[in-house]
Design a protein around this motif. Structure first.
Motif, PDB file in Angstrom:
ATOM      1  N   ILE A 185      37.360  25.926  20.768  1.00 28.28           N
ATOM      2  CA  ILE A 185      36.641  26.882  19.923  1.00 28.28           C
ATOM      3  C   ILE A 185      35.899  27.850  20.843  1.00 28.28           C
ATOM      4  O   ILE A 185      35.148  27.430  21.728  1.00 28.28           O
TER       5      ILE A 185
ATOM      6  N   VAL B  63      39.905  30.132  17.553  1.00 35.57           N
ATOM      7  CA  VAL B  63      40.364  28.748  17.690  1.00 35.57           C
ATOM      8  C   VAL B  63      41.670  28.780  18.474  1.00 35.57           C
ATOM      9  O   VAL B  63      42.579  29.542  18.136  1.00 35.57           O
TER      10      VAL B  63
ATOM     11  N   ASP C 179      40.980  19.484  12.099  1.00 29.78           N
ATOM     12  CA  ASP C 179      40.554  20.877  11.936  1.00 29.78           C
ATOM     13  C   ASP C 179      39.391  21.145  12.886  1.00 29.78           C
ATOM     14  O   ASP C 179      38.241  20.819  12.569  1.00 29.78           O
ATOM     15  N   PRO C 180      39.638  21.700  14.076  1.00 32.66           N
ATOM     16  CA  PRO C 180      38.561  21.889  15.060  1.00 32.66           C
ATOM     17  C   PRO C 180      37.450  22.818  14.584  1.00 32.66           C
ATOM     18  O   PRO C 180      36.286  22.616  14.926  1.00 32.66           O
TER      19      PRO C 180
ATOM     20  N   GLU D  44      45.249  24.945  18.060  1.00 37.87           N
ATOM     21  CA  GLU D  44      44.891  24.088  16.926  1.00 37.87           C
ATOM     22  C   GLU D  44      46.120  23.390  16.344  1.00 37.87           C
ATOM     23  O   GLU D  44      47.186  23.980  16.220  1.00 37.87           O
TER      24      GLU D  44
ATOM     25  N   GLN E 248      42.226  21.276  22.178  1.00 35.71           N
ATOM     26  CA  GLN E 248      42.070  22.438  21.313  1.00 35.71           C
ATOM     27  C   GLN E 248      40.666  22.982  21.565  1.00 35.71           C
ATOM     28  O   GLN E 248      39.774  22.235  21.961  1.00 35.71           O
TER      29      GLN E 248
ATOM     30  N   LYS F 200      42.875  16.761  21.412  1.00 37.76           N
ATOM     31  CA  LYS F 200      43.904  16.962  20.394  1.00 37.76           C
ATOM     32  C   LYS F 200      44.647  15.657  20.080  1.00 37.76           C
ATOM     33  O   LYS F 200      45.371  15.562  19.102  1.00 37.76           O
TER      34      LYS F 200
END
Length: 204
Positions: A33, A43, A101-102, A46, A31, A69
Motif C-alpha cells: 500500500i 495498491v 484485501d490489503p 494485490e 502486496q 501475500k
C-alpha cells in the motif's frame, strides 16, 4: 574550480538520496500500500495480480507498507476455557489465514502486527464462545473436528471487515489442568476401591 566541484558533489548527493527514496521493490510474495499523508493512494500486487518488481513513488511524501501475500500461520497461546459442562480445560490452537484485501486491511488495522493482535483477541473469543457450549468429551475427542469448523466460521465472519480470510483452525491440545487431572485420577481410584470392596464383600 574547487567550489564548483563541491557544489557538484552536493547536488549529486542530493540527487542520489532523492532517487533512493523514489524507488521501492515489491517481492512476488508481497502486496503493498502506498500511503501519502496517512491516506492510501495505490495498491500494488494485490490478490492474483502480478505486479511485483521495481516501483516508483514520490520521494519523502509517500511511504510504502508491505503485507505478506502468502498463507500465514498464527499460534494462539494456551487459554483456559470453561466447557459447557463447567469443566476447565487448557486449550492450545493454531490458525491459517491470509490478507485477501490489503486496502481493507490497511484501513482496519494499518500494520500486520495490529492485524495479528486483532486476530488473537477474536480467536480467543471464538474459542470461548464455541467450546463454552460443548461438553468436555466432545472437545477432547468426540466432536473436535466439527467444533474446529465452527470456530473457523465464527472467526472468519468476525475478521471479514479486516479483509482477511481464515483458512483453517486447529485445536492442538485440549487437556484438563494439572490440579483437575489429579482430582479426576483420585476420584477414579476411590471409585475402583469402592467397587473392589463391594466385590470382596459379595464374595464373602
Amino acid at each position: 574550480m574547487q567550489r564548483i566541484l563541491i557544489i557538484t558533489g552536493v547536488v549529486a548527493a542530493i540527487a542520489l538520496v532523492v532517487l533512493v527514496n523514489a524507488f521501492y521493490i515489491v517481492r512476488i510474495d508481497q502486496q503493498a500500500i502506498v500511503v501519502q499523508f496517512g491516506r492510501s493512494v495505490d495498491v500494488v500486487n494485490e490478490g492474483e495480480s502480478d505486479e511485483a518488481g521495481l516501483k516508483i513513488k514520490v520521494p519523502f511524501l509517500q511511504n510504502v507498507l508491505f503485507y505478506d501475500k502468502r498463507n500465514l500461520g498464527f499460534d494462539l497461546a494456551e487459554q483456559e476455557i470453561i466447557a459447557g459442562d463447567q469443566q476447565r480445560l487448557i486449550v492450545d490452537a493454531i490458525a491459517r489465514w491470509r490478507i485477501r484485501d490489503p486496502l481493507q486491511f490497511y484501513r482496519a488495522a494499518t500494520t500486520q502486527q495490529n492485524g495479528e493482535e486483532q486476530l488473537r483477541q477474536r480467536m480467543t473469543a471464538a474459542l470461548r464462545g464455541v467450546l463454552g457450549k460443548a461438553a468436555t468429551p466432545d472437545i477432547v475427542s468426540g466432536r473436535r473436528a466439527g467444533l474446529m469448523g465452527e470456530i473457523r466460521d465464527t472467526l472468519d465472519a468476525t475478521m471479514a471487515s479486516f479483509g482477511v480470510d481464515i483458512i483453517d483452525v486447529r485445536i492442538r491440545r485440549a487437556d484438563l489442568p494439572q490440579a483437575n487431572s489429579e482430582r479426576v485420577f483420585e476420584r477414579m481410584k476411590s471409585e475402583l476401591r469402592q467397587k473392589a470392596s463391594q466385590f470382596r464383600a459379595e464374595g464373602e
